[in-house]
Design an enzyme around this catalytic site. Structure first.
Site, PDB file in Angstrom:
ATOM      1  N   GLY A  29      45.768  32.707  53.665  1.00  0.00           N
ATOM      2  CA  GLY A  29      46.262  32.446  55.015  1.00  0.00           C
ATOM      3  C   GLY A  29      47.408  31.454  55.015  1.00  0.00           C
ATOM      4  N   GLU A  59      49.143  24.214  43.088  1.00  0.00           N
ATOM      5  CA  GLU A  59      47.794  24.249  43.652  1.00  0.00           C
ATOM      6  C   GLU A  59      47.574  25.484  44.526  1.00  0.00           C
ATOM      7  OE1 GLU A  59      44.302  23.526  43.629  1.00  0.00           O
ATOM      8  OE2 GLU A  59      45.148  21.535  43.288  1.00  0.00           O
ATOM      9  N   VAL A 114      46.219  29.466  43.385  1.00  0.00           N
ATOM     10  CA  VAL A 114      44.903  29.941  42.962  1.00  0.00           C
ATOM     11  C   VAL A 114      43.934  30.124  44.127  1.00  0.00           C
ATOM     12  CG1 VAL A 114      42.882  29.462  41.532  1.00  0.00           C
ATOM     13  CG2 VAL A 114      45.171  28.934  40.684  1.00  0.00           C
ATOM     14  N   ARG A 167      66.342  38.064  55.578  1.00  0.00           N
ATOM     15  CA  ARG A 167      66.838  38.542  56.873  1.00  0.00           C
ATOM     16  C   ARG A 167      67.267  37.345  57.724  1.00  0.00           C
ATOM     17  NH1 ARG A 167      62.404  41.759  55.660  1.00  0.00           N
ATOM     18  NH2 ARG A 167      60.989  40.417  56.834  1.00  0.00           N
ATOM     19  N   LYS A 190      51.309  33.062  42.013  1.00  0.00           N
ATOM     20  CA  LYS A 190      50.281  33.322  41.003  1.00  0.00           C
ATOM     21  C   LYS A 190      50.695  34.408  40.011  1.00  0.00           C
ATOM     22  CE  LYS A 190      47.953  36.152  44.467  1.00  0.00           C
ATOM     23  NZ  LYS A 190      48.711  35.613  45.608  1.00  0.00           N
ATOM     24  N   VAL A 240      53.676  31.894  54.854  1.00  0.00           N
ATOM     25  CA  VAL A 240      53.446  30.580  54.252  1.00  0.00           C
ATOM     26  C   VAL A 240      54.656  29.675  54.427  1.00  0.00           C
ATOM     27  CG1 VAL A 240      52.952  29.345  52.116  1.00  0.00           C
ATOM     28  CG2 VAL A 240      51.804  31.513  52.584  1.00  0.00           C
ATOM     29  N   LYS A 290      44.799  34.981  39.066  1.00  0.00           N
ATOM     30  CA  LYS A 290      44.192  33.667  39.281  1.00  0.00           C
ATOM     31  C   LYS A 290      43.269  33.299  38.119  1.00  0.00           C
ATOM     32  CE  LYS A 290      44.520  34.221  44.279  1.00  0.00           C
ATOM     33  NZ  LYS A 290      43.788  34.476  45.545  1.00  0.00           N
ATOM     34  N   GLY A 308      43.238  41.985  59.771  1.00  0.00           N
ATOM     35  CA  GLY A 308      44.350  41.313  59.112  1.00  0.00           C
ATOM     36  C   GLY A 308      44.011  40.693  57.772  1.00  0.00           C
TER      37      GLY A 308
END
Length: 433
Positions: free
Chosen positions: A306, A131, A134, A49, A107, A17, A207, A189
């Protein structure tokens, strides 16, 4: 006119992210500046790292000292995407103390100790936006906090974990068992190497706590949320749901009691009718169904996980936080004025689908019906089917009317003690009707 001095942003975490947030900030810098009214500058990136190559990020911005970065007095907004409770809580608190606003996707921390974060934001005049915590890209927190602020929300019912929805969807569409569906989710994945947080419902429960707190203007912690995972869902459960015109979903359910004096929050697998909008949510998508007095029924749908979808929500919050900084304004704080108690699961009113392995002889159904009557639980439908290859056994499937969960649970325990009941094959709640 646009202000020339840039607003400075500290990024804590640069994984899937965080790296996407940095990329969008760089590639969309001009657009973001126009939307905000001032340039936005990535002033530092805290990582574990530092030697790892991070495309598009100036190595001079990378640091392992997250505490020092979060405490810099020239930072306007801190974006926290490292997750977990500590050091995230300490870093966010430090950011507020040093005059920054905070955007987080955490979360677990919000569900565990969101009140502390809100209090720190209020004390130091900063914004707390979350935002992305959740449902990733799905706009949900802001509509509940702002768009529905003048309405009374009575129920929030949702699929808030993409991994579990993918698994259950595969079990429904292909007839696969749980293990096979999990293996496919891992290969694609969708599932982590350790999928416990997803399949045991911990992710969805966090959530649910956040959603319940916002929807009902009361504080709901992770410990207040009843939780069951989907590891015990079988292909037989999926088949039974189909015979009822239902499908199985892992649901997060937040409800206001009929008398308005308490709330409940829970996560568990449930059968829902195919006619319900949530039944059509496939693959790894998320959807949340909101029921309020004035607006009626609303549904929010989209990718709930994702890097890119989550980064989209983070950037939306970042724009809001930067605009407020620029204009000397402040976004909505915690709305927990109702202080409603969270009722235990036993007080929840629901329905059960129970599959029993019973002796195939006269009087069994009467004995079973008597147990239900003794516990004040009304039976809706009963279906009996002989077991293949067995001459003295049968499957008895009972679907109840609505009753308190405690009464339904006690009924099941009493059924287990009957000599004619060889086993309780499965128990599943029925929701969404």
């Amino acid at each position: 006119m646009m202000r020339t001095r840039p607003l400075k942003v500290a990024l804590l975490g640069c994984g899937v992210v965080g790296s996407e947030v940095a990329r969008i900030m760089t590639t969309h810098a001009d657009d973001l500046a126009q939307r905000i009214g001032a340039p936005v500058e990535l002033a530092g990136v805290a990582v574990r790292r530092p030697d790892r190559v991070r495309e598009g990020i100036d190595p001079a911005l990378v640091t392992t000292d997250a505490a020092a970065l979060a405490a810099r007095e020239d930072i306007d907004v801190v974006v926290e995407v490292i997750g977990g409770i500590e050091p995230a809580r300490a870093l966010i608190t430090s950011a507020f103390e040093n005059g920054a606003s905070v955007v987080t996707a955490n979360k677990a921390l919000l569900a565990e100790d969101g009140s502390t974060l809100h209090e720190a934001a209020e004390k130091h005049g900063g914004d707390l936006f979350y935002e992305a915590a959740v449902a990733a890209a799905i706009p949900l927190v802001r509509p509940l906090r702002e768009s529905l602020a003048g309405d009374k929300v009575n129920r929030v019912l949702g699929i808030v974990n993409g991994t579990t929805n993918f698994i259950l969807d595969r079990m429904d569409s292909s007839g696969a068992g749980y293990s096979e569906a999990l293996d496919e989710a891992t290969a694609l994945g969708y599932a982590e190497a350790d999928p416990t947080a997803d399949v045991e419902g911990f992710d969805a429960a966090a959530k649910a706590a956040i959603l319940a707190g916002i929807a009902f203007h009361t504080r709901v912690r992770l410990d207040d949320v009843y939780r069951e995972g989907l590891t015990d869902v079988t292909a037989s459960d999926i088949a039974s749901a189909k015979r009822m015109g239902c499908t199985v979903k892992l649901l997060a359910i937040c409800e206001r009691a009929a008398d308005g004096r308490s709330v409940t929050a829970r996560v568990h697998p449930a059968m829902i009718p195919l006619s319900h909008p949530l039944a059509s949510v496939r693959e790894a998508y998320n959807a949340v169904f909101v029921e309020s007095e004035a607006a009626g029924q609303l549904m929010f749908y989209g990718p709930g996980a994702g890097g890119s979808p989550t980064a989209s929500a983070v950037l939306g919050d970042l724009v809001a936080a930067c605009r407020n900084k620029l204009n000397g304004a402040k976004g909505p704080g915690e709305s927990a004025y109702t202080q409603l108690p969270v009722s235990p699961m036993g007080e929840v009113v629901t329905r059960y689908h129970i599959s029993l392995d019973v002796a195939d002889k006269p009087g069994v159904l009467a004995q079973v019906a008597t147990v239900f009557a003794e516990h004040g639980v009304s039976i809706d439908t009963v279906r009996q089917k002989g077991k293949e290859g067995a001459h003295d056994g049968a499957w008895l499937v009972v679907v109840t009317h609505r009753a308190a969960d405690a009464a339904l649970s006690a009924t099941v325990e009493a059924l287990r003690k009957l000599d004619t009941v060889r086993g309780v094959a499965s128990i599943m709640r029925v929701e969404g009707e």
